[in-house]
Motif scaffolding. Structure first.
Motif, mmCIF file in Angstrom:
data_model
loop_
_atom_site.group_PDB
_atom_site.id
_atom_site.type_symbol
_atom_site.label_atom_id
_atom_site.label_comp_id
_atom_site.label_asym_id
_atom_site.label_seq_id
_atom_site.Cartn_x
_atom_site.Cartn_y
_atom_site.Cartn_z
ATOM 1 N N ASN A 50 41.389 89.326 18.249
ATOM 2 C CA ASN A 50 40.244 89.103 19.127
ATOM 3 C C ASN A 50 40.292 87.690 19.739
ATOM 4 O O ASN A 50 40.577 86.715 19.039
ATOM 5 N N ALA A 106 28.695 85.507 10.741
ATOM 6 C CA ALA A 106 28.802 86.586 11.733
ATOM 7 C C ALA A 106 29.828 87.634 11.278
ATOM 8 O O ALA A 106 29.578 88.840 11.392
ATOM 9 N N MET A 107 30.964 87.184 10.765
ATOM 10 C CA MET A 107 31.979 88.140 10.307
ATOM 11 C C MET A 107 31.495 88.907 9.084
ATOM 12 O O MET A 107 31.657 90.124 8.998
ATOM 13 N N ASN A 108 30.891 88.194 8.136
ATOM 14 C CA ASN A 108 30.408 88.831 6.912
ATOM 15 C C ASN A 108 29.374 89.903 7.194
ATOM 16 O O ASN A 108 29.293 90.901 6.474
ATOM 17 N N ALA A 109 28.576 89.698 8.242
ATOM 18 C CA ALA A 109 27.534 90.669 8.591
ATOM 19 C C ALA A 109 28.141 92.020 8.966
ATOM 20 O O ALA A 109 27.466 93.051 8.858
ATOM 21 N N GLU A 110 29.390 92.045 9.385
ATOM 22 C CA GLU A 110 30.057 93.281 9.795
ATOM 23 C C GLU A 110 30.938 93.884 8.696
ATOM 24 O O GLU A 110 31.496 94.969 8.883
ATOM 25 N N LEU A 111 31.067 93.167 7.585
ATOM 26 C CA LEU A 111 31.987 93.609 6.526
ATOM 27 C C LEU A 111 31.246 94.293 5.386
ATOM 28 O O LEU A 111 30.099 93.943 5.090
ATOM 29 N N LYS A 173 38.037 90.118 7.704
ATOM 30 C CA LYS A 173 37.599 90.670 8.993
ATOM 31 C C LYS A 173 38.783 91.258 9.756
ATOM 32 O O LYS A 173 38.668 92.314 10.390
ATOM 33 N N TYR A 176 39.564 94.569 8.378
ATOM 34 C CA TYR A 176 38.578 95.519 8.890
ATOM 35 C C TYR A 176 38.907 95.917 10.334
ATOM 36 O O TYR A 176 38.968 97.097 10.669
ATOM 37 N N ASP A 177 39.149 94.912 11.176
ATOM 38 C CA ASP A 177 39.442 95.171 12.590
ATOM 39 C C ASP A 177 40.718 95.992 12.769
ATOM 40 O O ASP A 177 40.800 96.849 13.652
#
Length: 191
Positions: A50, A106-111, A173, A176-177
């Motif tokens: 990204n 911000a990354m942790n919120a998506e993991l 992250k 995950y991505d």
């Protein structure tokens, strides 16, 4: 300008300010490890990731040059006769540390929540990130030892600590991505 000067041929090098020290001096090992870390971060940045991560990593690389300059400055020659600082660049700031914290949040919120340690790997890009994290921890250990001997700006050590955390979260992250398998470490039970 020639790259080779021959001044280090006998195993010494100059700090910022001119003081010569052995190339194995902890100060040299500290900023040399930060330089190694910077190269590993460049390798992560060169991956197909990204653009936001790339932009943050460019900022990190810039800050690591500042960390290296701070570590390379002889504390006895840090202040010029005029009273000004020899290192006339912005130092590591709390804002630099907060950038890493915001990005981690911000990354942790998506993991998914982390319930176990994870084995490094799963994808080459993720592995590069874990290697950078380990080199960052080594840089932090060396800088911490140097700080015990010759203290330097507190935020510099804090930045290295936060950066290793950031690199761990970035590795998760990226897993995950990239839809890479994240293998949990589950200790074996004694029989």
């Amino acid at each position: 300008m020639k790259i080779y000067t021959k001044t280090g041929d006998k195993g010494t090098t100059a700090l910022f300010g001119g003081t010569r020290v052995p190339k194995h001096h902890i100060r040299i090992d500290s900023y040399g490890t930060v330089d190694e870390l910077n190269s590993h971060i460049g390798l992560i940045r060169d991956q197909d990731i990204n653009q936001l991560y790339k932009n943050i990593l460019i900022e990190v690389q810039d800050r690591l040059f500042t960390v290296g300059a701070i570590l390379a400055t002889d504390p006895e020659k840090a202040i010029l006769k005029s009273g000004k600082e020899r290192l006339n660049i912005p130092k590591i700031s709390k804002a630099d540390i907060e950038v890493l914290e915001r990005e981690m949040d911000a990354m942790n919120a998506e993991l998914p929540p982390m319930t176990h340690f994870v084995l490094p790997g799963g994808h080459q890009t993720v592995s590069f990130c874990h290697i950078a994290r380990c080199v960052c921890r080594r840089a932090e250990r060396l800088a911490s030892a140097l700080n015990d001997l010759e203290p330097f700006q507190e935020e510099t050590l804090m930045y290295l600590n936060r950066l290793s955390d950031y690199l761990f979260v970035l590795a998760r992250k990226l897993s995950y991505d990239l839809q890479a398998e994240e293998i949990k470490w589950i200790p074996k039970k004694e029989s």
